[in-house]
Scaffold this active site. Structure first.
Site, PDB file in Angstrom:
ATOM      1  N   ARG A 152       1.539  -0.095   2.396  1.00 51.04           N
ATOM      2  CA  ARG A 152       0.149   0.010   2.819  1.00 51.04           C
ATOM      3  C   ARG A 152       0.152   0.295   4.322  1.00 51.04           C
ATOM      4  NH1 ARG A 152       0.442  -4.626  -0.512  1.00 51.04           N
ATOM      5  NH2 ARG A 152      -0.790  -4.460  -2.438  1.00 51.04           N
ATOM      6  N   LYS A 176      -0.098  -7.952   1.173  1.00 52.96           N
ATOM      7  CA  LYS A 176      -1.436  -8.378   0.785  1.00 52.96           C
ATOM      8  C   LYS A 176      -1.358  -9.680  -0.002  1.00 52.96           C
ATOM      9  CE  LYS A 176      -5.575  -6.463  -1.443  1.00 52.96           C
ATOM     10  NZ  LYS A 176      -6.124  -5.296  -2.184  1.00 52.96           N
ATOM     11  N   HIS A 253      -2.780   6.027   2.095  1.00 55.97           N
ATOM     12  CA  HIS A 253      -2.829   5.497   0.730  1.00 55.97           C
ATOM     13  C   HIS A 253      -2.515   6.587  -0.300  1.00 55.97           C
ATOM     14  CE1 HIS A 253      -3.597   1.600  -1.047  1.00 55.97           C
ATOM     15  NE2 HIS A 253      -4.120   2.199  -2.086  1.00 55.97           N
ATOM     16  N   ARG A 256       1.051   6.531  -0.596  1.00 54.60           N
ATOM     17  CA  ARG A 256       1.427   5.373  -1.437  1.00 54.60           C
ATOM     18  C   ARG A 256       1.289   5.754  -2.913  1.00 54.60           C
ATOM     19  NH1 ARG A 256       1.801  -0.364  -1.581  1.00 54.60           N
ATOM     20  NH2 ARG A 256       0.376  -1.403  -3.046  1.00 54.60           N
ATOM     21  N   HIS A 279       2.163  -5.296  -5.967  1.00 50.73           N
ATOM     22  CA  HIS A 279       0.986  -5.635  -6.762  1.00 50.73           C
ATOM     23  C   HIS A 279       1.172  -7.012  -7.389  1.00 50.73           C
ATOM     24  CE1 HIS A 279      -0.225  -1.150  -7.451  1.00 50.73           C
ATOM     25  NE2 HIS A 279      -0.682  -1.631  -6.311  1.00 50.73           N
ATOM     26  N   TYR A 288      -1.513   4.182 -12.654  1.00 47.77           N
ATOM     27  CA  TYR A 288      -0.729   5.397 -12.452  1.00 47.77           C
ATOM     28  C   TYR A 288      -0.201   5.996 -13.753  1.00 47.77           C
ATOM     29  CZ  TYR A 288      -0.615   3.746  -7.629  1.00 47.77           C
ATOM     30  OH  TYR A 288      -0.971   3.307  -6.382  1.00 47.77           O
TER      31      TYR A 288
END
Length: 305
Positions: A152, A176, A253, A256, A279, A288
C-alpha cells in the site's frame, strides 16, 4: 450515548490499537449518528435503540449531503453503518443492553471493475523515468518496489533504509490494522534499490526522500521533513503514467492490483497472495479471481469459437 462513545473510541485506541486515521474516521462516523440520534430522540438513551430507528438512520444517510452538496455513495454509507455496528458490538461486550449488532445489516455496495496493468503496460511504466538523474533513479526504484511487493502507498512511504534486508531480499512491516507481515523483493527491485542507495550521501533514514533541485542537502530540512509523502508518491506514479502514454489512470493501488493479478495469473494460490497483500480475510483477495481465472477463458473459447 456520548459517554459510551468516548469510552469506545478510547477502547479502539488502547485495546484494539487502531491507527489514528481509523480512529479519526470512526469518531466522525459516530458523531454523525450521535447528532442524528440526539436530534430525533432527545429523551432516549442508547439502550432504547431499535431496528426501526436504525432503518430511519440509514434513510437519513441515503439523503445526507456532505459539505460539497454531494450525496454519500452506497460504499461510503456502509462505512457509517460499519462504525455503528462496531460500536454496538462493543456495547454488547461491555454488558450495555442495546440493539444487537447482528440486527444491523450493511448496505449493498457497488461493484467496481478492478483496474490493473498487463505486463507490457507495467514495463512501459517502470522504464519511463530517466535514471541518469537522482530523482529519476529514485522514481524508477519506487515503481519497481511498488510492483515487486504490492505494498500500500502508506506502507511504502513509511519505509526506512535500516529495515530493508537487501541480502535476503525481504523486510517486515506493520500494515493495515496493525498486522505484521514479511514483504519480499524481486531480484530486479533489489538491484534498483542497491543502485539508488549507492547515490545517497544524506544522513536521513527515510528510504524515499525529497531531492532538492539545487543538489545540495539542507541540514535544516530534518529527517521526517525530508521524507517523501504519500501524496508525493502518488504524483510520481501519475507523472510516469502520462510519460508512458497509458490509457487508464494509474495510482499506487493500481500497481498493487497489478501485482496481485500477475501472481494469480502465473499460478500463485489465493492464500499466498492474501498473505503477501496483508489482507485480513481471504474474501478480500477473492475480488481478483474473476479476472485471473484461466479456466473461465478456456470454457468461453471452447463454446464460443
Amino acid at each position: 450515548l456520548r459517554v459510551h462513545m468516548r469510552r469506545y473510541l478510547s477502547f479502539i485506541e488502547v485495546e484494539k490499537n487502531y491507527s489514528k486515521f481509523t480512529i479519526r474516521n470512526y469518531s466522525h462516523y459516530l458523531k454523525i449518528f450521535r447528532d442524528w440520534f440526539e436530534k430525533h430522540y432527545a429523551q432516549e438513551y442508547i439502550e432504547k435503540l431499535t431496528s426501526d430507528m436504525v432503518r430511519r438512520y440509514r434513510l437519513y444517510l441515503k439523503h445526507f449531503e456532505g459539505s460539497q452538496g454531494k450525496h454519500l455513495s452506497p460504499t461510503t454509507q456502509s462505512y457509517y453503518v460499519i462504525a455503528l455496528r462496531a460500536f454496538l458490538k462493543y456495547c454488547s461486550k461491555k454488558g450495555i443492553k442495546t440493539l444487537s449488532p447482528e440486527k444491523v445489516d450493511l448496505p449493498k455496495g457497488e461493484d467496481h471493475a478492478i483496474k490493473f496493468l498487463d505486463r507490457d503496460q507495467v514495463e512501459r511504466l517502470l522504464t519511463s523515468p530517466d535514471t541518469s538523474t537522482m530523482s529519476g533513479l529514485r522514481d524508477r526504484t519506487i515503481l519497481e518496489v511498488l510492483f515487486s511487493t504490492g505494498l500500500r502507498v502508506s506502507e511504502l512511504a513509511k519505509l526506512n533504509i535500516d529495515k530493508i534486508d537487501l541480502k535476503e531480499r525481504e523486510f517486515g512491516i506493520i500494515g493495515k490494522g496493525r498486522r505484521a507481515r514479511v514483504v519480499f523483493l524481486s531480484e530486479r527491485a533489489t538491484d534498483w534499490l542497491n543502485r539508488y542507495l549507492a547515490t545517497r550521501v544524506d544522513p536521513y533514514q527515510a528510504l524515499w526522500i525529497r531531492i532538492p533541485k539545487s543538489g545540495e542537502w539542507d541540514p535544516a530540512m530534518g529527517g521526517e521533513r525530508a521524507r517523501l509523502s504519500v501524496r508525493g508518491i502518488q504524483r510520481i506514479v501519475e507523472k510516469y503514467r502520462r510519460s508512458a502514454g497509458l490509457p487508464i489512470k494509474v495510482s499506487p493501488h493500481v500497481l498493487r492490483h497489478s501485482f496481485a493479478t500477475t501472481l494469480l495469473q502465473q499460478g500463485a494460490d489465493l492464500r499466498s497472495v492474501q498473505e503477501m497483500l496483508g489482507h485480513k480475510n481471504v474474501a478480500t483477495t477473492q475480488i481478483y479471481t474473476h479476472v485471473t481465472n484461466p479456466q473461465l477463458k478456456q470454457i468461453h473459447d471452447k463454446y464460443l469459437k
